[in-house]
Design a protein around this motif. Sequence first.
Motif, short mmCIF file in Angstrom:
data_model
loop_
_atom_site.label_atom_id
_atom_site.label_comp_id
_atom_site.label_asym_id
_atom_site.label_seq_id
_atom_site.Cartn_x
_atom_site.Cartn_y
_atom_site.Cartn_z
N GLN A 1 0.91 -1.19 -0.12
CA GLN A 1 -0.18 -0.57 -0.46
C GLN A 1 0.61 1.27 0.00
OE1 GLN A 1 -3.75 0.23 -0.11
NE2 GLN A 1 -3.01 2.64 -0.88
N LEU A 2 2.10 0.94 0.65
CA LEU A 2 2.42 2.41 0.77
C LEU A 2 3.34 3.01 -0.31
CD1 LEU A 2 4.08 1.73 4.37
CD2 LEU A 2 2.49 3.85 3.87
N GLU A 3 4.00 1.73 -1.46
CA GLU A 3 4.87 2.14 -2.15
C GLU A 3 3.88 2.31 -3.76
OE1 GLU A 3 7.45 1.86 -5.98
OE2 GLU A 3 7.19 2.24 -3.70
N TRP A 4 2.54 1.49 -3.27
CA TRP A 4 1.25 2.34 -4.43
C TRP A 4 1.45 3.19 -3.76
CZ3 TRP A 4 -1.35 0.40 -8.37
CH2 TRP A 4 -2.36 1.03 -8.71
N ASP A 5 1.17 4.24 -3.34
CA ASP A 5 1.27 5.56 -2.28
C ASP A 5 1.48 6.45 -3.25
OD1 ASP A 5 -1.33 4.81 -1.54
OD2 ASP A 5 -1.46 4.88 0.68
N ARG A 6 3.18 6.25 -2.83
CA ARG A 6 4.38 6.62 -3.54
C ARG A 6 4.19 6.68 -4.24
NH1 ARG A 6 8.31 6.68 -5.59
NH2 ARG A 6 7.91 4.18 -6.20
N ARG A 7 4.05 5.58 -5.80
CA ARG A 7 3.54 5.45 -7.33
C ARG A 7 2.81 6.42 -7.16
NH1 ARG A 7 4.68 -0.27 -9.06
NH2 ARG A 7 6.81 -1.06 -7.64
N GLN A 8 1.50 6.86 -6.62
CA GLN A 8 0.71 7.72 -7.33
C GLN A 8 0.76 9.44 -6.80
OE1 GLN A 8 -2.12 6.80 -8.79
NE2 GLN A 8 -1.12 4.93 -8.35
N ALA A 9 1.71 9.21 -5.97
CA ALA A 9 2.23 10.56 -5.17
C ALA A 9 3.46 10.94 -6.86
CB ALA A 9 2.52 10.85 -4.35
N GLU A 10 3.90 10.10 -6.99
CA GLU A 10 5.13 10.51 -8.24
C GLU A 10 4.39 10.86 -9.49
OE1 GLU A 10 8.62 8.24 -10.41
OE2 GLU A 10 7.17 7.00 -9.37
N ILE A 11 3.22 10.19 -10.41
CA ILE A 11 2.20 10.59 -11.08
C ILE A 11 1.68 11.85 -9.91
CG2 ILE A 11 0.00 9.66 -12.01
CD1 ILE A 11 0.77 6.96 -12.37
N ALA A 12 1.52 12.12 -10.01
CA ALA A 12 0.26 13.13 -9.13
C ALA A 12 1.98 14.60 -9.23
CB ALA A 12 0.38 13.67 -8.18
N ASN A 13 2.92 14.37 -9.18
CA ASN A 13 4.58 15.00 -9.41
C ASN A 13 4.04 16.29 -8.00
OD1 ASN A 13 6.41 16.21 -9.95
ND2 ASN A 13 5.73 17.62 -11.80
N TYR A 14 3.72 15.46 -6.74
CA TYR A 14 3.57 16.99 -6.01
C TYR A 14 4.99 17.41 -5.78
CZ TYR A 14 -1.04 14.18 -4.35
OH TYR A 14 -2.12 13.10 -5.31
N THR A 15 4.77 18.44 -5.43
CA THR A 15 5.70 19.75 -5.08
C THR A 15 6.87 19.75 -4.24
OG1 THR A 15 4.11 20.95 -4.44
CG2 THR A 15 4.47 21.12 -6.18
N ASP A 16 6.08 18.99 -2.95
CA ASP A 16 7.04 18.51 -1.77
C ASP A 16 7.86 17.59 -1.96
OD1 ASP A 16 6.17 15.79 -0.69
OD2 ASP A 16 3.76 16.96 -1.39
N ARG A 17 7.55 16.28 -2.85
CA ARG A 17 8.81 15.61 -4.04
C ARG A 17 9.50 14.96 -2.80
NH1 ARG A 17 10.32 17.02 -9.04
NH2 ARG A 17 9.49 18.83 -9.60
N HIS A 18 8.27 14.31 -1.57
CA HIS A 18 9.29 13.29 -0.89
C HIS A 18 8.67 12.06 -1.48
CE1 HIS A 18 8.00 16.33 2.75
NE2 HIS A 18 8.06 15.90 3.31
#
Length: 422
Positions: free
Chosen positions: A352-369
């Motif tokens: 789940q954590l890796e899935w959420d991280r990939r979704q954040a990468e796709i959304a290109n969140y500016t915090d870039r965590h």
Amino acid sequence: MSEVYVPCGTFELSKIDHEDLYRRRLPRSNAKDVEKPIHSSIQDRSSRCNLSFLKPFVLLITICGTFLTLLYSPEVYNSNHLSSSGSGPNFVNRWIRGGSDPRYITNVHFNWDDILQITEKLTGKKEFQGVGLLNFNRSELDHWEQLIPEATHVVLHLEHAAKNVTWESLFPEWIDEEETEVPTCPSLPSLRSPGIRLNLIAVKLPHAKVGNWSRDVARLHLQLAAARLATSFKGNYAVYVLFVTNFFPVPNLFTCKELVGHEGNVWLYKPNLNVLREKLHLPVGSCELALPLRGKGMKPWLCFRDYDCNWNSDIFHEFATDVAHERWWKVHDAMPELLQQFCMLKSKQKAQLEWDRRQAEIANYTDRHWRIKVKDKRLKKCIDNLCSWENMLKHWGESNWTDDESYTLTPPAITTSSLSGL
């Protein structure tokens, strides 16, 4: 007897003449007997008058003397080489409110020869500037001054913990992780700085008269206060901490490898001040573990330790805080390994954590965590039957698979007719 005429306006003089005349008519011995009551009566009146006049002054002197006796009692003792640090008025206030706290009173008996042998292990004792003394009585303070006469001896005063501070309030067995309000945790007062450098801090510890001696609030408070004071001094020089106690001090604060001397019930430590400072940054008790990062959003132990996983979802951004996340993991690392096992990640949570991280990468969140490389050691430790979280991630979101770790295949149906052929 002949009559004696007393003219008006000459009463006092006539009275004296009359008495003189009366004494002349009596025998010599009887005259003396009459004279005694007269003088004693005058003296009695004079003494009663003087005593009445002195009563307010005697009362005032008595009150002042009592106050000074209390002020300069064992806790606020002073001499040429013995000064006091802390709050004398606090001690007087405790006396006014009903006496000293029995939790801090100790009747531990120790051998001064043990103290002498222990202090011989102190390097550079002749160059000592100050010796801090906490929770010793008056006679013991005198002994300390004779033991290390070169140094200034400072009586340390510690404000006692509130009466409602118990071990259970510091270390509650249950913490409501869904509580939305920040819990109110008890505090333990610290010592004031004595104003001079202390090379040795000596503390006499009490122990609970009943129950578990290791769960004694006063014992913990005195040790924490000594540790805080030892780490408050600047500069690169050794500070020794000595405890007088029938039981060993808290090993989490003062470790066995820092023990440089032990005789009878006297324990001498030379702590690593840098390490001790790090320990003191941790919260006191489990009460403070309920951070205000524990009612909404993802909990720290459900994230990878590398960063707060609330950054992976825009609806959780308001709960994301790297500072609180880092603080919680420092607390985690200070816990015994047995307790750390309860913070392990299940395979499903890893996926789940890796899935959420990939979704954040796709959304290109500016915090870039999402760009931070995960190095959490828990990633390679499996605690369930579904250890291959990478394979689980390949089928994430599909409807024809199960993520139930307790899932087992259902055996084929067996009819009665099939059994009859056996």
